[in-house]
Design a protein around this motif. Structure first.
Motif, PDB file in Angstrom:
ATOM      1  N   THR A 205       0.873  -1.174   0.000  1.00 33.81           N
ATOM      2  CA  THR A 205       0.000   0.000   0.000  1.00 33.81           C
ATOM      3  C   THR A 205       0.904   1.216   0.000  1.00 33.81           C
ATOM      4  OG1 THR A 205      -1.754  -1.169   1.190  1.00 33.81           O
ATOM      5  CG2 THR A 205      -1.833   1.230   1.212  1.00 33.81           C
ATOM      6  N   VAL A 206       0.882   1.955  -1.106  1.00 30.92           N
ATOM      7  CA  VAL A 206       1.882   2.998  -1.317  1.00 30.92           C
ATOM      8  C   VAL A 206       1.228   4.323  -1.689  1.00 30.92           C
ATOM      9  CG1 VAL A 206       3.671   1.372  -2.031  1.00 30.92           C
ATOM     10  CG2 VAL A 206       2.171   2.361  -3.761  1.00 30.92           C
ATOM     11  N   THR A 207       1.895   5.410  -1.329  1.00 29.53           N
ATOM     12  CA  THR A 207       1.547   6.713  -1.878  1.00 29.53           C
ATOM     13  C   THR A 207       2.490   7.085  -3.011  1.00 29.53           C
ATOM     14  OG1 THR A 207       2.869   7.785  -0.156  1.00 29.53           O
ATOM     15  CG2 THR A 207       0.511   7.554   0.250  1.00 29.53           C
ATOM     16  N   SER A 208       3.651   6.408  -3.085  1.00 27.01           N
ATOM     17  CA  SER A 208       4.564   6.636  -4.202  1.00 27.01           C
ATOM     18  C   SER A 208       5.506   5.453  -4.343  1.00 27.01           C
ATOM     19  CB  SER A 208       5.372   7.920  -4.002  1.00 27.01           C
ATOM     20  OG  SER A 208       6.342   7.756  -2.986  1.00 27.01           O
ATOM     21  N   PHE A 209       6.057   5.300  -5.543  1.00 27.16           N
ATOM     22  CA  PHE A 209       7.169   4.371  -5.760  1.00 27.16           C
ATOM     23  C   PHE A 209       8.059   4.950  -6.854  1.00 27.16           C
ATOM     24  CE2 PHE A 209       3.970   2.791  -8.743  1.00 27.16           C
ATOM     25  CZ  PHE A 209       4.693   2.514  -9.890  1.00 27.16           C
ATOM     26  N   THR A 210       9.328   4.569  -6.813  1.00 26.40           N
ATOM     27  CA  THR A 210      10.314   5.110  -7.751  1.00 26.40           C
ATOM     28  C   THR A 210      11.007   3.977  -8.487  1.00 26.40           C
ATOM     29  OG1 THR A 210      10.716   7.057  -6.372  1.00 26.40           O
ATOM     30  CG2 THR A 210      12.411   6.509  -7.989  1.00 26.40           C
ATOM     31  N   ILE A 211      11.126   4.123  -9.803  1.00 27.62           N
ATOM     32  CA  ILE A 211      11.874   3.168 -10.615  1.00 27.62           C
ATOM     33  C   ILE A 211      13.052   3.877 -11.280  1.00 27.62           C
ATOM     34  CG2 ILE A 211       9.885   1.673 -11.052  1.00 27.62           C
ATOM     35  CD1 ILE A 211       9.636   2.944 -13.819  1.00 27.62           C
ATOM     36  N   ARG A 212      14.102   3.109 -11.541  1.00 24.13           N
ATOM     37  CA  ARG A 212      15.247   3.618 -12.293  1.00 24.13           C
ATOM     38  C   ARG A 212      15.340   2.862 -13.610  1.00 24.13           C
ATOM     39  NH1 ARG A 212      19.417   2.764  -8.855  1.00 24.13           N
ATOM     40  NH2 ARG A 212      19.794   0.694  -9.729  1.00 24.13           N
ATOM     41  N   LEU A 213      15.460   3.593 -14.704  1.00 27.10           N
ATOM     42  CA  LEU A 213      15.607   3.005 -16.025  1.00 27.10           C
ATOM     43  C   LEU A 213      17.078   2.968 -16.406  1.00 27.10           C
ATOM     44  CD1 LEU A 213      12.739   4.914 -17.907  1.00 27.10           C
ATOM     45  CD2 LEU A 213      12.620   2.669 -16.831  1.00 27.10           C
ATOM     46  N   SER A 214      17.526   1.815 -16.894  1.00 25.63           N
ATOM     47  CA  SER A 214      18.898   1.657 -17.368  1.00 25.63           C
ATOM     48  C   SER A 214      18.866   1.008 -18.741  1.00 25.63           C
ATOM     49  CB  SER A 214      19.715   0.783 -16.409  1.00 25.63           C
ATOM     50  OG  SER A 214      19.702   1.322 -15.104  1.00 25.63           O
ATOM     51  N   ALA A 215      19.991   1.111 -19.464  1.00 27.28           N
ATOM     52  CA  ALA A 215      20.069   0.544 -20.806  1.00 27.28           C
ATOM     53  C   ALA A 215      21.389  -0.193 -20.976  1.00 27.28           C
ATOM     54  CB  ALA A 215      19.949   1.644 -21.855  1.00 27.28           C
ATOM     55  N   ARG A 216      21.331  -1.381 -21.598  1.00 28.74           N
ATOM     56  CA  ARG A 216      22.517  -2.180 -21.913  1.00 28.74           C
ATOM     57  C   ARG A 216      22.746  -2.120 -23.419  1.00 28.74           C
ATOM     58  NH1 ARG A 216      26.031  -5.633 -23.413  1.00 28.74           N
ATOM     59  NH2 ARG A 216      26.827  -7.273 -22.018  1.00 28.74           N
ATOM     60  N   ASP A 217      23.878  -1.591 -23.820  1.00 34.20           N
ATOM     61  CA  ASP A 217      24.171  -1.346 -25.231  1.00 34.20           C
ATOM     62  C   ASP A 217      24.805  -2.579 -25.884  1.00 34.20           C
ATOM     63  OD1 ASP A 217      24.862  -0.345 -27.691  1.00 34.20           O
ATOM     64  OD2 ASP A 217      26.221   1.191 -26.950  1.00 34.20           O
ATOM     65  N   VAL A 218      24.191  -3.041 -26.983  1.00 35.00           N
ATOM     66  CA  VAL A 218      24.797  -4.045 -27.849  1.00 35.00           C
ATOM     67  C   VAL A 218      25.063  -3.367 -29.188  1.00 35.00           C
ATOM     68  CG1 VAL A 218      24.520  -6.249 -29.028  1.00 35.00           C
ATOM     69  CG2 VAL A 218      23.644  -5.956 -26.701  1.00 35.00           C
ATOM     70  N   ARG A 219      26.345  -3.259 -29.546  1.00 36.34           N
ATOM     71  CA  ARG A 219      26.731  -2.492 -30.740  1.00 36.34           C
ATOM     72  C   ARG A 219      27.000  -3.422 -31.916  1.00 36.34           C
ATOM     73  NH1 ARG A 219      30.224   2.785 -30.247  1.00 36.34           N
ATOM     74  NH2 ARG A 219      28.108   3.363 -29.584  1.00 36.34           N
TER      75      ARG A 219
END
Length: 402
Positions: A205-219
């Protein structure tokens, strides 16, 4: 240099992954009250129940929001095999394109954090992830694929936990992350290959939540013209619905931190609705009050006054309103209403009705609604609490001994 064709290619890839974000382009159903606005720093949405959510975006390093788009609501949107409820795509949402983050070929790069804050504490919201990932291509040089990760990094009053509800092929959902099982070179992209698609329940039961977005590069080759990551999200909330006969009308609530009785169970887990709805009469197993050995609740009436003590769990200040169909006409009316205010942490509410002098003893129906704000309507949406319907037995003073 960032050729305009790179973004066009990425849009085309995302369209293939998601298929249809909002049904018929530009078609917004008149009976779909969910909505979103979106800007580089903030997105704001409204769920059908009236709960609002504000999404604050914090860029990491040199990341910038190159595009902030709205996913409009539409009842035309088809069911999605990666989502629960399967028709969650019909609700509103938002989609961003992040560029200029510090991409490291063969490594992970943090892109942004998103904090979702609700106007009410909500229980177990569903986060729907649409085709989140990236691809940057230059026909002369090569391309970069950006496999995404979504980490759950904070919350109020405490950090919740992820639980996989549906979808996420090729990705592993743990209590604090959604990450690819294997990052590898691929010929083409779709859900589960670079892009991730699915529904994660945010447990708590939350009033807020935080996510972090990351990226893994394949070249591939010399790589694309610049780092790009699409992120698209929608939210749906757990819902509690009425179960009196249809003539009484439907009432629906977003489940929050306060409820009737000792527990509350979500209804209609398999379908999002834009209108209040009920379940079949008498089928809801949650009861605010109970009679002896399963018999209807008895409400004693003396000198036209009926009283009832209602058990509650008030995580926030609230109101309990009850209607008794005293004239048995199959409707709950304004003069059949009683209301009590309850303080935070209260465990009971006392309702007192003034009933007609012509009242007859016998069976009828009662509706109880717990809400954050005083309500005068027995039907419709509420952005908090719970609704419970009960068959009851009215016992007038002359009948009290029988």
């Amino acid at each position: 240099m960032r050729p305009g064709g790179a973004r066009t290619v990425l849009h085309a890839v995302l369209a293939c992954v998601v298929t249809v974000f909002a049904g018929v382009p530009g078609a917004v159903a008149a009976d779909a009250p969910s909505s979103f606005t979106n800007a580089p720093a903030t997105a704001t949405g409204r769920t059908p129940s009236g709960v609002t959510v504000t999404v604050r975006k914090t860029m990491i390093g040199k990341t910038r929001v190159a595009s902030a788009e709205v996913l409009t609501p539409s009842t035309w949107a088809p069911a999605d095999e990666f989502l629960v409820p399967a028709n969650a795509k019909m609700t509103a949402g938002f989609m961003d394109l992040y560029e200029d983050f510090a991409a490291r070929p063969g490594g992970w790069s943090d892109v942004a954090t998103l904090t979702f804050t609700f106007s009410r504490p909500v229980r177990d919201p569903h986060l729907h992830v649409f085709g989140t990932g990236g691809l940057s291509r230059d026909p002369r040089r090569g391309r970069d694929d950006y496999w995404p990760a979504i980490d759950l990094v904070g919350g109020t009053p405490a950090t919740p936990a992820f639980s996989a509800a549906a979808g996420f092929p090729g990705y592993r959902v743990t209590a604090d992350s959604i990450r690819p099982v294997e990052v590898r070179p691929v010929r083409s992209t779709t859900c589960g290959v670079v892009y991730t698609c699915g529904t994660a329940k945010v447990i708590g039961t939350v009033t807020s939540f935080t996510i972090r977005l990351s990226a893994r590069d394949v070249r591939y080759g010399l790589g694309g013209p610049g780092p790009q990551l699409w992120a698209a999200f929608k939210l749906t909330l757990a819902e509690d619905d009425s179960d009196a006969p249809a003539s009484y009308g439907a009432a629906s609530h977003a489940i929050t931190d306060s409820f009737l009785g000792t527990s509350v169970t979500a209804d209609h887990l398999d379908e999002v609705s834009t209108a209040p709805r009920g379940v079949s009469a008498g089928t809801d197993e949650d009861d605010a009050v109970t009679g002896s050995t399963g018999s209807p609740v008895k409400i004693a009436v003396q000198d036209r006054t009926g009283t009832l003590t209602v058990p509650v769990r008030a995580g926030s200040p609230a109101y309990v309103t009850g209607w008794i169909d005293a004239d048995r006409d199959g409707r709950f009316e304004a003069d059949e209403r009683a209301t009590a205010q309850v303080a935070k942490d209260a465990t009971t509410a006392e309702l007192r009705w003034t009933l007609p002098a012509t009242l007859r003893a016998g069976p009828t129906w009662m509706r109880l609604r717990l809400t954050a704000r005083a309500t005068v309507s027995p039907t419709g949406w509420a952005d908090s609490g719970e609704v419970e319907d009960h068959p009851i037995q009215l016992v007038v003073a002359a009948d009290a001994a029988t």
